[in-house]
Scaffold this motif. Structure first.
Motif, PDB file in Angstrom:
ATOM      1  N   TRP A   1       8.063   0.656  10.265  1.00 27.11           N
ATOM      2  CA  TRP A   1       7.729   1.683   9.267  1.00 27.11           C
ATOM      3  C   TRP A   1       8.257   3.048   9.723  1.00 27.11           C
ATOM      4  CZ3 TRP A   1       2.071   2.859   7.306  1.00 27.11           C
ATOM      5  CH2 TRP A   1       2.125   3.293   5.973  1.00 27.11           C
ATOM      6  N   GLU A   2       8.065   3.356  11.011  1.00 22.82           N
ATOM      7  CA  GLU A   2       8.589   4.610  11.557  1.00 22.82           C
ATOM      8  C   GLU A   2      10.118   4.621  11.511  1.00 22.82           C
ATOM      9  OE1 GLU A   2       6.938   4.879  15.445  1.00 22.82           O
ATOM     10  OE2 GLU A   2       4.886   5.180  14.730  1.00 22.82           O
TER      11      GLU A   2
ATOM     12  N   ASN B   1       2.357   6.648   5.850  1.00 18.82           N
ATOM     13  CA  ASN B   1       1.045   7.207   5.565  1.00 18.82           C
ATOM     14  C   ASN B   1       0.284   7.241   6.892  1.00 18.82           C
ATOM     15  OD1 ASN B   1      -1.899   7.054   5.063  1.00 18.82           O
ATOM     16  ND2 ASN B   1      -1.321   7.051   2.907  1.00 18.82           N
ATOM     17  N   ALA B   2       0.042   8.446   7.408  1.00 15.64           N
ATOM     18  CA  ALA B   2      -0.504   8.595   8.757  1.00 15.64           C
ATOM     19  C   ALA B   2      -1.870   7.941   8.906  1.00 15.64           C
ATOM     20  CB  ALA B   2      -0.582  10.075   9.118  1.00 15.64           C
ATOM     21  N   PHE B   3      -2.695   8.026   7.867  1.00 17.21           N
ATOM     22  CA  PHE B   3      -4.042   7.466   7.969  1.00 17.21           C
ATOM     23  C   PHE B   3      -3.986   5.942   7.977  1.00 17.21           C
ATOM     24  CE2 PHE B   3      -8.406   6.486   6.742  1.00 17.21           C
ATOM     25  CZ  PHE B   3      -9.101   7.371   7.564  1.00 17.21           C
ATOM     26  N   ALA B   4      -3.161   5.359   7.105  1.00 15.04           N
ATOM     27  CA  ALA B   4      -3.006   3.901   7.080  1.00 15.04           C
ATOM     28  C   ALA B   4      -2.449   3.399   8.403  1.00 15.04           C
ATOM     29  CB  ALA B   4      -2.104   3.484   5.930  1.00 15.04           C
ATOM     30  N   ALA B   5      -1.472   4.119   8.940  1.00 14.87           N
ATOM     31  CA  ALA B   5      -0.881   3.737  10.224  1.00 14.87           C
ATOM     32  C   ALA B   5      -1.916   3.816  11.335  1.00 14.87           C
ATOM     33  CB  ALA B   5       0.309   4.633  10.542  1.00 14.87           C
ATOM     34  N   MET B   6      -2.763   4.840  11.308  1.00 11.88           N
ATOM     35  CA  MET B   6      -3.799   4.991  12.326  1.00 11.88           C
ATOM     36  C   MET B   6      -4.784   3.820  12.283  1.00 11.88           C
ATOM     37  SD  MET B   6      -6.624   8.022  12.819  1.00 11.88           S
ATOM     38  CE  MET B   6      -7.527   7.536  11.338  1.00 11.88           C
TER      39      MET B   6
ATOM     40  N   SER C   1       2.268  -3.037   1.895  1.00  5.00           N
ATOM     41  CA  SER C   1       1.960  -3.844   3.078  1.00  5.00           C
ATOM     42  C   SER C   1       2.609  -3.313   4.353  1.00  5.00           C
ATOM     43  CB  SER C   1       2.404  -5.293   2.846  1.00  5.00           C
ATOM     44  OG  SER C   1       3.809  -5.351   2.659  1.00  5.00           O
ATOM     45  N   SER C   2       3.266  -2.169   4.292  1.00  5.24           N
ATOM     46  CA  SER C   2       4.022  -1.665   5.444  1.00  5.24           C
ATOM     47  C   SER C   2       3.221  -1.501   6.725  1.00  5.24           C
ATOM     48  CB  SER C   2       4.694  -0.333   5.081  1.00  5.24           C
ATOM     49  OG  SER C   2       5.640  -0.511   4.047  1.00  5.24           O
ATOM     50  N   PRO C   3       1.920  -1.134   6.688  1.00  6.67           N
ATOM     51  CA  PRO C   3       1.186  -0.974   7.951  1.00  6.67           C
ATOM     52  C   PRO C   3       1.015  -2.264   8.739  1.00  6.67           C
ATOM     53  CG  PRO C   3       0.000   0.063   6.129  1.00  6.67           C
ATOM     54  CD  PRO C   3       1.093  -0.751   5.530  1.00  6.67           C
ATOM     55  N   ILE C   4       1.172  -3.402   8.085  1.00  6.03           N
ATOM     56  CA  ILE C   4       0.904  -4.675   8.761  1.00  6.03           C
ATOM     57  C   ILE C   4       2.021  -5.700   8.570  1.00  6.03           C
ATOM     58  CG2 ILE C   4      -1.605  -4.377   8.579  1.00  6.03           C
ATOM     59  CD1 ILE C   4      -1.520  -6.447   6.268  1.00  6.03           C
ATOM     60  N   SER C   5       3.076  -5.313   7.888  1.00 10.73           N
ATOM     61  CA  SER C   5       4.122  -6.290   7.564  1.00 10.73           C
ATOM     62  C   SER C   5       5.488  -5.627   7.644  1.00 10.73           C
ATOM     63  CB  SER C   5       3.890  -6.860   6.154  1.00 10.73           C
ATOM     64  OG  SER C   5       4.953  -7.699   5.766  1.00 10.73           O
ATOM     65  N   GLY C   6       6.288  -6.120   8.586  1.00 13.12           N
ATOM     66  CA  GLY C   6       7.640  -5.586   8.754  1.00 13.12           C
ATOM     67  C   GLY C   6       8.654  -6.698   8.891  1.00 13.12           C
TER      68      GLY C   6
END
Length: 345
Positions: free
Chosen positions: A174-175, A186-191, A234-239
């Motif tokens: 994602w980064e 999304n910083a909060f979702a990533a956190m 789904s980007s915070p958990i799926s790459g």
């Protein structure tokens, strides 16, 4: 920004017996409970005994339902003010989608911890015979009874470990996308996603059936699912690791469990990204995931094809696997990495 989260979250030993109390609290009077064949045979009578304050309509869903069959079945069900699904990922995804179509609250009752689907907004359903991600809603409630989940075979728990650890490579992807102007993190979702996996990593791993281990795994998978609600995708958990697994679902002669495929792809992509690969190796070694995968005799050529195909699964994204240089590095690892040499045939 309004972020929907489950109103009910019960993770612990014996929580299934609180279901009648919850029905009364939320004034549910008519419930449809969906089961797969195993959970219908094992828990249907228990669930009916556990709920005395509402009428209960149990339904045993046949395996391998296509999305068209699911849509048809959803509107054949009797009127209800809450829908539940008890079982593995397949029946929970079916129930989540049926409740979404019927616009009624959905309560997720997982009997294993094989992935984060019991808490997420998306469903993995068969569309024209192929697993496809379909949007729905976050569950109204989650009831995870550790006494039940402890009885699941080890491979289901190991699949959950693989799915959770993929947060590490997914967040790095994602980064990577953001640095190339394709996406915005999304910083909060990533956190939330990062906190979920980091909390799990600190858990004792001598016994994957231990209640403390299972509670931490399920809690972390739940947090992972909620991170996708915050981000709207789904980007915070799926790459890239999930894209490899989705490609395997399409080409493999015998696909394995989602979390197992994702776990191996996570190890590959962590080595490619040169990011936290040692930590992932330790977790997969300590939990026994690598030992289990060695018994599967995975096909190296299928993984090679899946890595090549992965970018086409979601061409609008730009993960490490979308970059030809890193894609070649992933393929090279199949022949050079010592751990992978023990896994593949």
């Amino acid at each position: 920004m309004n972020i929907p989260i489950p109103s009910i979250l019960e993770i612990g030993e014996g929580v299934i017996w609180r279901i009648d109390e919850l029905m009364k609290t939320y004034r549910f009077s008519k419930a449809v409970i969906l089961f797969d064949d195993f959970t219908y045979q094992t828990y249907e009578n228990e669930m009916k005994r556990a709920i005395s304050s509402a009428s209960v309509h149990p339904v045993c869903l046949p395996p391998q339902l296509d999305i068209v069959d699911i849509m048809k079945k959803a509107f054949e069900l009797p009127h209800c003010d809450v829908m539940m699904a008890m079982g593995g990922g397949a029946v929970i995804d079916c129930g989540k989608y049926m409740a979404f179509l019927r616009q009624v609250p959905f309560i997720s009752i997982p009997t294993s911890a094989s992935n984060d689907g019991f808490a997420s907004t998306n469903c993995s359903l068969l569309v024209h015979g192929k697993k496809t991600t379909v949007p729905a809603k976050v569950p109204f409630g989650i009831l995870a009874d550790l006494n039940i989940i402890q009885q699941a075979p080890d491979r289901f728990i190991l699949a959950g470990v693989g799915d959770l650890m993929s947060n590490i490579t997914a967040l790095y992807d994602w980064e990577f996308e953001q640095s190339h102007g394709v996406s915005r993190v999304n910083a909060f979702a990533a956190m939330i996603s990062k906190k979920a996996v980091n909390s799990f990593i600190r858990t004792p791993m001598q016994n994957i059936k231990h209640p403390i281990f299972l509670k931490e795994l399920i809690s972390s998978l739940t947090m992972s699912g909620i991170s996708t609600v915050i981000s709207g995708n789904s980007s915070p958990i799926s790459g890239s690791e999930h894209l490899i697994s989705h490609a395997l679902d399409k080409i493999s002669s015998s696909p394995h469990m989602h979390g197992i495929q994702v776990g191996i792809a996570t190890y590959i992509m962590a080595r490619v990204q040169q990011h936290r690969a040692e930590r992932i190796t330790k977790v997969f070694t300590r939990t026994g995931l690598f030992d289990y995968v060695k018994t599967l005799r995975l096909n190296k050529e299928e993984y090679r094809q899946a890595i090549d195909m992965a970018p086409t699964i979601k061409p609008n994204r730009y993960t490490y696997i979308h970059d030809e240089t890193y894609r070649k590095r992933a393929i090279e690892l199949l022949d050079k990495d010592p751990i992978l040499q023990e896994i593949f045939t």
